[in-house]
Design a protein around this motif. Structure first.
Motif, PDB file in Angstrom:
ATOM      1  N   ARG A  48      38.863  34.023  40.686  1.00 42.28           N
ATOM      2  CA  ARG A  48      37.632  34.755  40.398  1.00 42.28           C
ATOM      3  C   ARG A  48      36.819  34.111  39.273  1.00 42.28           C
ATOM      4  O   ARG A  48      35.616  34.302  39.176  1.00 42.28           O
ATOM      5  CB  ARG A  48      38.001  36.199  40.029  1.00 42.28           C
ATOM      6  CG  ARG A  48      36.841  37.129  39.909  1.00 42.28           C
ATOM      7  CD  ARG A  48      37.167  38.530  40.348  1.00 42.28           C
ATOM      8  NE  ARG A  48      38.454  38.990  39.818  1.00 42.28           N
ATOM      9  CZ  ARG A  48      39.092  40.061  40.281  1.00 42.28           C
ATOM     10  NH1 ARG A  48      38.564  40.770  41.257  1.00 42.28           N
ATOM     11  NH2 ARG A  48      40.249  40.432  39.767  1.00 42.28           N
ATOM     12  N   THR A  91      43.263  32.643  45.207  1.00 38.84           N
ATOM     13  CA  THR A  91      43.942  33.881  44.833  1.00 38.84           C
ATOM     14  C   THR A  91      43.494  34.989  45.776  1.00 38.84           C
ATOM     15  O   THR A  91      42.481  34.875  46.466  1.00 38.84           O
ATOM     16  CB  THR A  91      43.598  34.342  43.401  1.00 38.84           C
ATOM     17  OG1 THR A  91      42.200  34.645  43.350  1.00 38.84           O
ATOM     18  CG2 THR A  91      43.940  33.276  42.379  1.00 38.84           C
ATOM     19  N   ARG A  92      44.259  36.061  45.727  1.00 36.32           N
ATOM     20  CA  ARG A  92      43.899  37.195  46.565  1.00 36.32           C
ATOM     21  C   ARG A  92      42.555  37.791  46.142  1.00 36.32           C
ATOM     22  O   ARG A  92      41.799  38.285  46.985  1.00 36.32           O
ATOM     23  CB  ARG A  92      44.987  38.254  46.465  1.00 36.32           C
ATOM     24  CG  ARG A  92      44.606  39.508  47.200  1.00 36.32           C
ATOM     25  CD  ARG A  92      45.816  40.347  47.443  1.00 36.32           C
ATOM     26  NE  ARG A  92      45.461  41.752  47.470  1.00 36.32           N
ATOM     27  CZ  ARG A  92      46.336  42.718  47.474  1.00 36.32           C
ATOM     28  NH1 ARG A  92      47.629  42.447  47.415  1.00 36.32           N
ATOM     29  NH2 ARG A  92      45.962  43.967  47.522  1.00 36.32           N
ATOM     30  N   ILE A  96      47.391  32.324  48.294  1.00 35.07           N
ATOM     31  CA  ILE A  96      48.707  31.931  47.803  1.00 35.07           C
ATOM     32  C   ILE A  96      49.255  33.059  46.935  1.00 35.07           C
ATOM     33  O   ILE A  96      48.536  33.609  46.104  1.00 35.07           O
ATOM     34  CB  ILE A  96      48.595  30.622  46.983  1.00 35.07           C
ATOM     35  CG1 ILE A  96      48.227  29.479  47.929  1.00 35.07           C
ATOM     36  CG2 ILE A  96      49.890  30.319  46.232  1.00 35.07           C
ATOM     37  CD1 ILE A  96      47.806  28.221  47.249  1.00 35.07           C
ATOM     38  N   GLN A 127      52.444  36.405  46.441  1.00 32.18           N
ATOM     39  CA  GLN A 127      53.429  37.342  46.998  1.00 32.18           C
ATOM     40  C   GLN A 127      53.056  37.806  48.400  1.00 32.18           C
ATOM     41  O   GLN A 127      53.915  37.903  49.267  1.00 32.18           O
ATOM     42  CB  GLN A 127      53.529  38.544  46.064  1.00 32.18           C
ATOM     43  CG  GLN A 127      54.550  39.587  46.482  1.00 32.18           C
ATOM     44  CD  GLN A 127      54.481  40.808  45.566  1.00 32.18           C
ATOM     45  OE1 GLN A 127      54.379  40.669  44.351  1.00 32.18           O
ATOM     46  NE2 GLN A 127      54.524  41.989  46.142  1.00 32.18           N
ATOM     47  N   GLY A 153      50.684  36.269  50.179  1.00 34.24           N
ATOM     48  CA  GLY A 153      50.060  35.146  50.872  1.00 34.24           C
ATOM     49  C   GLY A 153      51.109  34.089  51.129  1.00 34.24           C
ATOM     50  O   GLY A 153      52.238  34.405  51.480  1.00 34.24           O
ATOM     51  N   SER A 157      43.867  33.804  36.627  1.00 30.78           N
ATOM     52  CA  SER A 157      44.489  34.418  35.444  1.00 30.78           C
ATOM     53  C   SER A 157      46.000  34.200  35.408  1.00 30.78           C
ATOM     54  O   SER A 157      46.593  34.106  34.345  1.00 30.78           O
ATOM     55  CB  SER A 157      44.173  35.910  35.395  1.00 30.78           C
ATOM     56  OG  SER A 157      44.660  36.553  36.557  1.00 30.78           O
ATOM     57  N   LYS A 169      39.220  29.791  30.777  1.00 30.24           N
ATOM     58  CA  LYS A 169      38.415  30.009  29.564  1.00 30.24           C
ATOM     59  C   LYS A 169      39.174  30.768  28.485  1.00 30.24           C
ATOM     60  O   LYS A 169      38.866  30.656  27.308  1.00 30.24           O
ATOM     61  CB  LYS A 169      37.191  30.861  29.935  1.00 30.24           C
ATOM     62  CG  LYS A 169      35.988  30.054  30.249  1.00 30.24           C
ATOM     63  CD  LYS A 169      34.660  30.775  30.201  1.00 30.24           C
ATOM     64  CE  LYS A 169      34.572  32.201  30.617  1.00 30.24           C
ATOM     65  NZ  LYS A 169      33.247  32.540  31.157  1.00 30.24           N
TER      66      LYS A 169
HETATM   67  C1  LIG Z   1      50.767  44.313  46.153  1.00 27.38           C
HETATM   68  C2  LIG Z   1      49.970  43.222  45.548  1.00 27.38           C
HETATM   69  C3  LIG Z   1      50.078  41.969  46.109  1.00 27.38           C
HETATM   70  C4  LIG Z   1      49.309  40.908  45.602  1.00 27.38           C
HETATM   71  N1  LIG Z   1      49.434  39.674  46.174  1.00 27.38           N
HETATM   72  C5  LIG Z   1      48.729  38.648  45.666  1.00 27.38           C
HETATM   73  C6  LIG Z   1      48.831  37.340  46.219  1.00 27.38           C
HETATM   74  O1  LIG Z   1      49.536  37.104  47.203  1.00 27.38           O
HETATM   75  N2  LIG Z   1      48.113  36.351  45.648  1.00 27.38           N
HETATM   76  C7  LIG Z   1      47.307  36.552  44.576  1.00 27.38           C
HETATM   77  O2  LIG Z   1      46.685  35.591  44.106  1.00 27.38           O
HETATM   78  N3  LIG Z   1      47.157  37.763  44.052  1.00 27.38           N
HETATM   79  C8  LIG Z   1      47.850  38.822  44.570  1.00 27.38           C
HETATM   80  N4  LIG Z   1      47.676  40.058  44.044  1.00 27.38           N
HETATM   81  C9  LIG Z   1      46.573  40.264  43.077  1.00 27.38           C
HETATM   82  C10 LIG Z   1      46.912  39.865  41.665  1.00 27.38           C
HETATM   83  O3  LIG Z   1      47.526  40.956  41.017  1.00 27.38           O
HETATM   84  C11 LIG Z   1      45.641  39.489  40.890  1.00 27.38           C
HETATM   85  O4  LIG Z   1      44.741  40.569  40.947  1.00 27.38           O
HETATM   86  C12 LIG Z   1      44.941  38.234  41.407  1.00 27.38           C
HETATM   87  O5  LIG Z   1      45.861  37.175  41.549  1.00 27.38           O
HETATM   88  C13 LIG Z   1      43.874  37.842  40.416  1.00 27.38           C
HETATM   89  O6  LIG Z   1      43.123  36.782  40.924  1.00 27.38           O
HETATM   90  P1  LIG Z   1      42.320  35.806  39.955  1.00 27.38           P
HETATM   91  O7  LIG Z   1      43.256  35.122  39.045  1.00 27.38           O
HETATM   92  O8  LIG Z   1      41.464  34.980  40.860  1.00 27.38           O
HETATM   93  O9  LIG Z   1      41.329  36.790  39.215  1.00 27.38           O
HETATM   94  P2  LIG Z   1      41.326  37.385  37.742  1.00 27.38           P
HETATM   95  O10 LIG Z   1      42.611  38.031  37.409  1.00 27.38           O
HETATM   96  O11 LIG Z   1      40.068  38.169  37.635  1.00 27.38           O
HETATM   97  O12 LIG Z   1      41.215  36.099  36.818  1.00 27.38           O
HETATM   98  C14 LIG Z   1      40.106  35.301  36.665  1.00 27.38           C
HETATM   99  C15 LIG Z   1      40.425  34.327  35.530  1.00 27.38           C
HETATM  100  O13 LIG Z   1      39.378  33.370  35.419  1.00 27.38           O
HETATM  101  C16 LIG Z   1      39.134  33.108  34.060  1.00 27.38           C
HETATM  102  N5  LIG Z   1      37.765  32.604  33.978  1.00 27.38           N
HETATM  103  C17 LIG Z   1      36.604  33.302  34.047  1.00 27.38           C
HETATM  104  N6  LIG Z   1      35.550  32.461  34.030  1.00 27.38           N
HETATM  105  C18 LIG Z   1      36.044  31.205  33.932  1.00 27.38           C
HETATM  106  C19 LIG Z   1      35.469  29.913  33.865  1.00 27.38           C
HETATM  107  N7  LIG Z   1      34.138  29.733  33.924  1.00 27.38           N
HETATM  108  N8  LIG Z   1      36.283  28.856  33.757  1.00 27.38           N
HETATM  109  C20 LIG Z   1      37.636  29.017  33.708  1.00 27.38           C
HETATM  110  N9  LIG Z   1      38.234  30.210  33.768  1.00 27.38           N
HETATM  111  C21 LIG Z   1      37.452  31.288  33.885  1.00 27.38           C
HETATM  112  C22 LIG Z   1      39.366  34.404  33.357  1.00 27.38           C
HETATM  113  O14 LIG Z   1      39.708  34.169  31.991  1.00 27.38           O
HETATM  114  C23 LIG Z   1      40.549  34.973  34.161  1.00 27.38           C
HETATM  115  O15 LIG Z   1      41.783  34.599  33.573  1.00 27.38           O
HETATM  116  C24 LIG Z   1      48.432  41.120  44.514  1.00 27.38           C
HETATM  117  C25 LIG Z   1      48.353  42.380  43.942  1.00 27.38           C
HETATM  118  C26 LIG Z   1      49.095  43.426  44.444  1.00 27.38           C
HETATM  119  C27 LIG Z   1      48.980  44.765  43.800  1.00 27.38           C
END
Ligand SMILES: Cc1cc2nc3c(=O)[nH]c(=O)nc-3n(C[C@H](O)[C@H](O)[C@H](O)COP(=O)(O)OP(=O)(O)OC[C@H]3O[C@@H](n4cnc5c(N)ncnc54)[C@H](O)[C@@H]3O)c2cc1C
Ligand SMILES: Cc1cc2nc3c(=O)[nH]c(=O)nc-3n(C[C@H](O)[C@H](O)[C@H](O)COP(=O)(O)OP(=O)(O)OC[C@H]3O[C@@H](n4cnc5c(N)ncnc54)[C@H](O)[C@@H]3O)c2cc1C
Lengths: 261, 321
Positions: free
Chosen positions: B209, B234-235, B249, B251, B253, B267, B287
């Motif tokens: 994200r 990510t999800r 990718i 749990q 995926g 994250s 970041k």
């Molecule tokens: C039952 C269940 C199963 C799940 N299965 C999966 C799964 O299989 N795969 C999966 O991925 N998730 C899964 N999730 C979701 C997981 O819990 C997280 O919500 C998800 O991985 C977060 O995705 P993210 O890191 O893209 O987003 P976020 O958690 O929103 O992280 C975004 C990150 O980007 C950073 N950022 C922001 N802007 C910038 C920038 N310009 N440059 C660099 N960094 C920046 C932020 O600091 C933050 O750390 C599952 C959740 C549940 C409840």
């Protein structure tokens, strides 16, 4: 159409790292904040949407768990479920997937249903075994990993997620359907929904109500045993650098050092 | 008790799935490995399984298994297990095998352990390793008599070669009950992702994200291309509709184990880590200096992925030229 949705409370995945109790060898559920499983929020939302498209249908939230599971069920009611059934009994602590499925199937049999919804796997135990096992106890087909569901006459038709895309899969009704996580946006409860939830019917059952013996469930009935609990070897924390404009160079050097480039 | 270990081989387009061969190799190292193959291609596949560890293969070459999910396989396996009582039934954790396992557990009243990353015998006692909740690892066993089922985590084992092994093949003469034809596959649609398949890629560049918007995912794709790798996600961004599920990718995926994993704007949620922390080298760009992804990274870069990704892509191209 009568739709039963199986839901449970789990340690909040956003604020807790799940821990195991070294003595009971079970998941620690006290002193952590519990929430309705985020996967189940999406599943119950799928059921509510289907109910509203079909008309003259009912959504019943079903859970097996401790008294505290009521909170999660209230949330399901606030989201729009019509009523709730909680199976709670001291004998249930430590149940494995087989026992959990046995209990849920018995409650479903007692209630009767055309469709039973589950999530594909829970966020805490994530064996993914409960829905299929329940379907077997009930002698019903199971349609799993659905990202879409449609009712066509006396058939349920789903789009089943597979690693390469999807398959269209169908079965007769009644059927057990599992919803792939993230396929349906969770309904956010409104104030009105929250107030209304308090007045919706809420039934509690014990295993005796379901004709199940204590020896068939809980620790007594478990067919797996945890021998030891250890700590994962932490990955050695690496080097962390702040980008001062040279990050791309530094990464490229790292790649060359380990022959990745 | 017998040391016979059964492996149900999943067929993909008439070929044994790689995930099933991984499990077969493990079974052959633990005891006498016997495979069960169900589906139209079973007879052609059977003799090839010796090279992957099978000493015996049970086959039923019938397309019903390919056209109807779960129930025909459960009927056949349930009867076979009753007749032969192997010590263990091992299955790779895939969509279809998981569903079959759940029903077999009930029908034959068997103990079942999921998400195993390793198995061993200490004397007579089976010890199954199950990583749990990010920081724990559990060993579990089947305390009861009779066959135990174990589902293993994808990529837990390498495919092994057993040169010169020729399996005995037993052709099952059974007929499939029409009641088992209740879950029908109507059609199949491939939504292929570009580049090498994630499961086999040695380099994966993933975005989350933190990329801000869907268009920025092309920065991830460009770096993946420069490194001859595959893009993953990510999800959070799959749910947001930026990409199809096949990119996810974690749990829920795909589980991947590349030599290099680059995580940009991710994250590092425990469910994401579950799918990628077996990677050999992990580089994270985020970041936020407190992002959990840094705790698994060999090289962590605190910075903006949107500026670093294109610079790195250029740098990689320059150094390769
Ligand atoms: C039952 C269940 C199963 C799940 N299965 C999966 C799964 O299989 N795969 C999966 O991925 N998730 C899964 N999730 C979701 C997981 O819990 C997280 O919500 C998800 O991985 C977060 O995705 P993210 O890191 O893209 O987003 P976020 O958690 O929103 O992280 C975004 C990150 O980007 C950073 N950022 C922001 N802007 C910038 C920038 N310009 N440059 C660099 N960094 C920046 C932020 O600091 C933050 O750390 C599952 C959740 C549940 C409840
Ligand atoms: C460390 C550890 C390892 C474990 N390993 C195993 C194992 O290998 N084998 C085994 O048999 N058990 C195992 N368990 C126990 C297992 O997690 C519990 O038996 C649990 O009740 C089964 O649920 P699950 O969370 O795995 O469900 P899943 O099958 O992942 O759940 C899928 C869906 O079924 C429905 N559902 C599940 N439980 C309930 C419920 N209580 N009420 C209502 N709906 C529900 C929900 O819709 C849920 O999303 C383990 C538990 C722990 C703590």
């Amino acid at each position: 159409m009568k739709i039963i949705v199986c839901i449970k409370q789990v340690p909040d995945p956003n604020t807790t790292v799940s821990k195991l109790d070294p003595n009971t060898k079970r998941l620690v559920r006290t002193g952590v904040s519990l929430v309705l499983d985020p996967g189940d929020e999406s599943t119950i939302s799928a059921a509510i949407k289907l109910r509203d498209t079909l008309g003259s249908s009912e959504v019943i939230a079903l859970s097996m768990g401790p008294e505290s599971a009521q909170e999660g069920m209230r949330r399901a009611l606030a989201m729009g479920a019509d009523r709730a059934i909680l199976v709670t009994d001291p004998a249930l602590a430590g149940s494995d997937a087989l026992a959990t499925a046995r209990v849920l199937a018995a409650a479903i049999k007692k209630e009767g249903a055309d469709l039973i919804f589950c999530s594909t796997e829970s966020t805490d135990g994530y064996t993914g075994m409960v829905p299929g096992a329940m379907a077997e106890f009930l002698g019903l087909p199971q349609l799993t990993f659905a990202r879409e569901i449609q009712i066509e006459g006396s058939k349920a038709v789903i789009k089943r997620v597979v690693p390469t895309g999807y398959k269209t899969v169908e079965s007769s009704l009644p059927a057990v359907v599992t919803i792939a996580s993230g396929s349906f946006e969770a309904i956010y409860p409104t104030m009105k929904g929250i107030m209304g939830a308090k007045k919706k019917p809420f039934t509690k059952l014990t295993i005796a109500d379901l004709g199940i013996e204590p020896a068939q469930v809980g620790e007594a009935g478990a067919r797996e045993r945890v021998l030891t609990i250890g700590k994962v070897e932490a990955r050695a924390a690496g080097q962390v650098i702040k980008d001062d404009g040279s990050a791309a160079q530094r990464i490229a050097e790292f790649l060359q050092r380990y022959q990745l480039l | 008790m017998s040391n016979t270990i059964w492996v149900l081989i999943e067929l993909e387009n008439g070929q044994p799935a790689r995930s099933s061969l991984e499990v077969l190799g493990k079974a052959a190292k633990l005891g006498r490995a016997e495979a069960v193959v169900l589906g139209a291609a079973a007879a052609e596949v059977a003799p090839t399984l010796g090279a992957y560890g099978a000493e015996k293969v049970y086959i039923h070459a019938d397309a019903t298994y390919d056209n109807y999910l779960t129930l025909p396989a459960v009927d056949t396996l349930s009867a076979l297990l009753n007749d032969h009582q192997p010590r263990l039934l091992l299955l790779a954790t895939t969509y279809e095998l998981r569903d079959i396992a759940a029903r077999l557990m009930v029908r034959n009243n068997l103990g079942l352990i999921t998400d195993a990353t390793d198995l061993a015998f200490a004397g007579e006692e089976l010890q199954v390793t199950v990583p749990w909740g990010g920081e724990n690892v559990v060993t579990a066993t089947h305390p009861h008599q009779g066959t135990g089922i174990v589902l293993t985590r994808p990529k837990a084992f390498a495919v092994e070669q057993f040169d010169g092994r020729t399996p005995e093949v037993e052709t099952l003469s059974i007929s499939i009950n029409s009641a088992a034809q209740a879950i029908k596959i109507v059609d199949s649609v491939d939504v292929a992702s570009e580049g090498p398949a994630l499961e086999d890629a040695s380099v994966i560049v993933s975005g989350g994200r933190g990329l801000g918007k869907a268009e920025n995912f092309q920065l991830v794709e460009a770096l993946a291309k420069a490194l001859q790798g595959a893009p993953g996600a990510t999800r959070a961004i799959v749910d947001a509709g930026w990409l199809p599920y096949s990119y996810q990718i974690g749990q829920t995926g795909k589980t991947v184990k590349p030599t290099l994993y680059v995580a940009a704007g991710i994250s590092g949620a425990i469910q994401h880590l579950a799918g990628m922390k077996g990677s050999k080298y992990i580089i994270a760009i985020n970041k936020d200096e407190n992002a959990p992804i840094f705790s698994v990274a060999d090289l962590g870069v605190i910075g903006d992925a949107l500026t670093i990704l294109p610079q790195l892509t250029e740098e990689v191209k320059r150094r390769k030229a």
